[in-house]
Write an enzyme that holds these catalytic residues in place. Sequence first.
Site, PDB file in Angstrom:
ATOM      1  N   SER A   6      -7.205   2.324  -2.094  1.00  0.00           N
ATOM      2  CA  SER A   6      -6.034   1.512  -2.436  1.00  0.00           C
ATOM      3  C   SER A   6      -6.523   0.214  -3.070  1.00  0.00           C
ATOM      4  O   SER A   6      -7.550  -0.333  -2.672  1.00  0.00           O
ATOM      5  CB  SER A   6      -5.257   1.202  -1.155  1.00  0.00           C
ATOM      6  OG  SER A   6      -4.416   0.098  -1.376  1.00  0.00           O
ATOM      7  N   GLU A  16       2.242   1.697  -3.412  1.00  0.00           N
ATOM      8  CA  GLU A  16       1.171   2.258  -4.257  1.00  0.00           C
ATOM      9  C   GLU A  16       1.026   3.763  -3.993  1.00  0.00           C
ATOM     10  O   GLU A  16       0.940   4.571  -4.933  1.00  0.00           O
ATOM     11  CB  GLU A  16      -0.152   1.536  -3.948  1.00  0.00           C
ATOM     12  CG  GLU A  16      -1.332   2.054  -4.762  1.00  0.00           C
ATOM     13  CD  GLU A  16      -2.672   1.448  -4.295  1.00  0.00           C
ATOM     14  OE1 GLU A  16      -2.680   0.600  -3.384  1.00  0.00           O
ATOM     15  OE2 GLU A  16      -3.710   1.867  -4.852  1.00  0.00           O
ATOM     16  N   GLU A  26     -16.398 -10.173   3.858  1.00  0.00           N
ATOM     17  CA  GLU A  26     -15.250 -10.014   2.950  1.00  0.00           C
ATOM     18  C   GLU A  26     -14.725 -11.370   2.465  1.00  0.00           C
ATOM     19  O   GLU A  26     -14.515 -11.576   1.268  1.00  0.00           O
ATOM     20  CB  GLU A  26     -14.139  -9.270   3.709  1.00  0.00           C
ATOM     21  CG  GLU A  26     -12.879  -9.042   2.906  1.00  0.00           C
ATOM     22  CD  GLU A  26     -11.784  -8.385   3.764  1.00  0.00           C
ATOM     23  OE1 GLU A  26     -11.321  -8.981   4.749  1.00  0.00           O
ATOM     24  OE2 GLU A  26     -11.388  -7.255   3.442  1.00  0.00           O
ATOM     25  N   GLU A  85       0.823  -1.210   0.000  1.00  0.00           N
ATOM     26  CA  GLU A  85       0.000   0.000   0.000  1.00  0.00           C
ATOM     27  C   GLU A  85       0.863   1.269   0.000  1.00  0.00           C
ATOM     28  O   GLU A  85       0.515   2.268  -0.634  1.00  0.00           O
ATOM     29  CB  GLU A  85      -0.917  -0.031   1.236  1.00  0.00           C
ATOM     30  CG  GLU A  85      -2.053   0.949   1.171  1.00  0.00           C
ATOM     31  CD  GLU A  85      -3.136   0.663   2.214  1.00  0.00           C
ATOM     32  OE1 GLU A  85      -3.374  -0.517   2.540  1.00  0.00           O
ATOM     33  OE2 GLU A  85      -3.733   1.623   2.705  1.00  0.00           O
ATOM     34  N   CYS A 111     -10.213  -1.576  15.189  1.00  0.00           N
ATOM     35  CA  CYS A 111     -10.603  -2.984  15.384  1.00  0.00           C
ATOM     36  C   CYS A 111     -10.648  -3.401  16.844  1.00  0.00           C
ATOM     37  O   CYS A 111     -11.275  -4.410  17.169  1.00  0.00           O
ATOM     38  CB  CYS A 111      -9.638  -3.898  14.654  1.00  0.00           C
ATOM     39  SG  CYS A 111      -9.788  -3.753  12.888  1.00  0.00           S
ATOM     40  N   GLU A 162     -14.699 -12.580  -5.520  1.00  0.00           N
ATOM     41  CA  GLU A 162     -13.367 -12.259  -6.052  1.00  0.00           C
ATOM     42  C   GLU A 162     -12.243 -12.825  -5.187  1.00  0.00           C
ATOM     43  O   GLU A 162     -11.093 -12.872  -5.616  1.00  0.00           O
ATOM     44  CB  GLU A 162     -13.183 -10.755  -6.268  1.00  0.00           C
ATOM     45  CG  GLU A 162     -13.334  -9.868  -5.059  1.00  0.00           C
ATOM     46  CD  GLU A 162     -14.764  -9.374  -4.844  1.00  0.00           C
ATOM     47  OE1 GLU A 162     -15.713 -10.122  -5.126  1.00  0.00           O
ATOM     48  OE2 GLU A 162     -14.920  -8.229  -4.371  1.00  0.00           O
ATOM     49  N   LYS A 190     -15.619  -8.955   8.270  1.00  0.00           N
ATOM     50  CA  LYS A 190     -14.599  -9.851   7.697  1.00  0.00           C
ATOM     51  C   LYS A 190     -15.238 -11.154   7.200  1.00  0.00           C
ATOM     52  O   LYS A 190     -14.707 -11.807   6.299  1.00  0.00           O
ATOM     53  CB  LYS A 190     -13.517 -10.160   8.727  1.00  0.00           C
ATOM     54  CG  LYS A 190     -12.618  -8.983   9.059  1.00  0.00           C
ATOM     55  CD  LYS A 190     -11.408  -8.930   8.153  1.00  0.00           C
ATOM     56  CE  LYS A 190     -10.629  -7.648   8.341  1.00  0.00           C
ATOM     57  NZ  LYS A 190     -10.154  -7.066   7.089  1.00  0.00           N
ATOM     58  N   CYS A 236      -8.293  -1.623   4.096  1.00  0.00           N
ATOM     59  CA  CYS A 236      -8.255  -2.874   4.863  1.00  0.00           C
ATOM     60  C   CYS A 236      -9.513  -3.118   5.683  1.00  0.00           C
ATOM     61  O   CYS A 236      -9.749  -4.230   6.125  1.00  0.00           O
ATOM     62  CB  CYS A 236      -7.010  -2.951   5.740  1.00  0.00           C
ATOM     63  SG  CYS A 236      -6.688  -1.470   6.641  1.00  0.00           S
TER      64      CYS A 236
HETATM   65 FE1  HC1 Z   1      -8.520  -5.263  11.747  1.00  0.00          FE
HETATM   66 FE2  HC1 Z   1      -6.979  -5.496   9.731  1.00  0.00          FE
HETATM   67  S1  HC1 Z   1      -6.500  -4.230  11.549  1.00  0.00           S
HETATM   68  S2  HC1 Z   1      -9.109  -4.616   9.630  1.00  0.00           S
HETATM   69  O1  HC1 Z   1      -8.936  -3.603  12.308  1.00  0.00           O
HETATM   70  O2  HC1 Z   1      -6.248  -4.245   8.496  1.00  0.00           O
HETATM   71  O3  HC1 Z   1     -10.860  -7.114  11.773  1.00  0.00           O
HETATM   72  O4  HC1 Z   1      -7.258  -6.492  14.215  1.00  0.00           O
HETATM   73  O5  HC1 Z   1      -7.758  -7.973  11.039  1.00  0.00           O
HETATM   74  O6  HC1 Z   1      -7.536  -7.549   7.522  1.00  0.00           O
HETATM   75  O7  HC1 Z   1      -4.274  -6.877  10.101  1.00  0.00           O
HETATM   76  C1  HC1 Z   1     -10.044  -6.329  11.950  1.00  0.00           C
HETATM   77  C2  HC1 Z   1      -7.882  -6.029  13.405  1.00  0.00           C
HETATM   78  C3  HC1 Z   1      -7.727  -6.805  10.926  1.00  0.00           C
HETATM   79  C4  HC1 Z   1      -7.290  -6.730   8.320  1.00  0.00           C
HETATM   80  C5  HC1 Z   1      -5.287  -6.362   9.956  1.00  0.00           C
END
Ligand code: HC1
Length: 568
Positions: A316, A279, A358, A276, A502, A363, A355, A296
């Site tokens: 990103s 980028e 996700e 990232e 998080c 994809e 998550k 993220c």
């Molecule tokens: Fe998160 Fe991440 S920090 S988004 O807050 O970017 O869920 O812990 O897992 O993928 O590494 C959450 C936390 C996490 C991602 C990372």
Amino acid sequence: CATGPATVIQAIAAGRRAAKALDDFVMRGYVRPSHEDYSCSRGTNEELPRAEFDDIPRLARAVMPALPPGDRIDSFIEVELGLTEEQARAEAARCLECGCSKQNHCALRNEATDHGVQFAPTLHVRPYTPIIEDHPFIVRDNNKCISCGRCVAACAEIEGVGVLAYQFSEGRLTVGTHNGLPLDQTDCVSCGQCVRACPCGALDYKRERGDVFTAMNDPKKVVVGFVAPAVRTVIASEYDLSVEEASGFIAGLMRKVGFDKVFDFSFAADLTIMEETTEFLGRVTNGGTMPQFTSCCPGWVNLVERRYPELIPHLSSCKSPQQMMGATVKNHFAQQAGISLDDLYVVSIVPCLAKKYEAARPEFAPEEIRDVDAVLTTTEFLEMVQMLRLEPKDVEPGAFDEPYKRVTGAGVLFGASGGVAEAALRMAVEKLTGTPLVDDLDFEEVRGFEGLKEATIVAGETTVKVAVISGLNNVAPIAERMKNGEHPGYDLIEVMACPGGCINGAGHPVPDRVGEMAARQRVLVEIDKLSKYRKSQENPDILRLYDEYYGEPNSHVAHDLLHTTYAP
Ligand code: HC1
Ligand code: SF4
């Protein structure tokens, strides 16, 4: 020890939940505190793991049937008691029967008790309404809904999404979607903050732990587990671990639960920074689309896709650390370890409900093989630990596994708001100035719980303006301005859906003491401070992974496996 109304006994609780349960008991006036430390421990909450309260052992056990195995009543000496055991048992059993499984940790039950509200089953019977499953994993059961409105407020005021609303149905006030559409056809971003706010189990999410146990029980499967940065903060608090103990304990606990290989996906946070920041620097030097948004947080990505598709070029192209870890394990690790994809089952443990959404996106399932097969929340993982009756003494702390063993403090910082920006700055400043950052690694301006934080960093000839936002409601003013063609005046913008990042994710147990969030953040900051490596670009395992597999950041292979595109 004797029992009965005149008994004088003192209980010493080990474990925060046990102490809290005793604390509630004292607060309701059923027993009298006699120890002078009591007010001190209540005042600061710092002493809770070993707080001292008055009670009798059987009473204590009666009110704490749901305590995790690590929590226990340690020892007792006599104090004056204000309630018979029979009365105490009746009190303990006074669950409101809304239908959830929180039992003694129910804020609603405590409020009802404090206000003398009585449950009268014959008056409160309501006609059954079918359970609504109109979302990939959020389940709504209006039979349990008490119309308190917490979910509506969380969705509208914390996340600014505002898809939930009160509705009248069959003459009853309950919660539905604003326009009556199924939840998955609204702008719902799957953040889960509504579920977290619900005090009575009317909103809940589907568990995936059954699938994970099934994979663990299949002798052919190699089950790989990886844990997100923020999860260790909760495990540390649940098991009263020091900062130094937290990561090793989780690795041991994961092995004990049944994972064959255990990784820390702070490693993939380091990988994300490599991709990232490269980028970002490319956009700065080549006049690319600015500002760049982090990508993220899946709740944030969902919001952009659904409500602000004009902003997609600013996101990103990096996958999140969860998905980078999944893709790396299913490709690099599988190849290196000689495991066929049919025999590899990959599980992430995260603080987040989005998550789950996700990991299920098509994809991220090339040729219909998902990069991450199952997603467990911190709560689900702890439920598995309880189901297996694992005690802390059963856990042998250890290191995470090769080949992704080493992680940096920068990667661990991802778990709190500002962490991604701070980790990126540690690399960007070094690249822009051409000089290694040695002492000035802390960008404290971007840490903390405010909804919008700003920092201006001068790096050689370049000035980088950073904004860090958490709680999606706080991103709306900037997003609206950008939608209307205005430049917001920043170069890099980190966005996390949950307030504070998080550490406050909807997949964690709900904090039950003031100061818990700050304590969670402190764990991450302290781990960073104590880390041997504090910059993602100096993680030896990351450098080796580039050497032997990805080539260099933003290479062709990296683009194939570590980057994505977004759908308006
Ligand atoms: Fe998160 Fe991440 S920090 S988004 O807050 O970017 O869920 O812990 O897992 O993928 O590494 C959450 C936390 C996490 C991602 C990372
Ligand atoms: Fe609103 Fe988040 Fe709940 Fe969806 S998951 S309804 S966006 S609070």
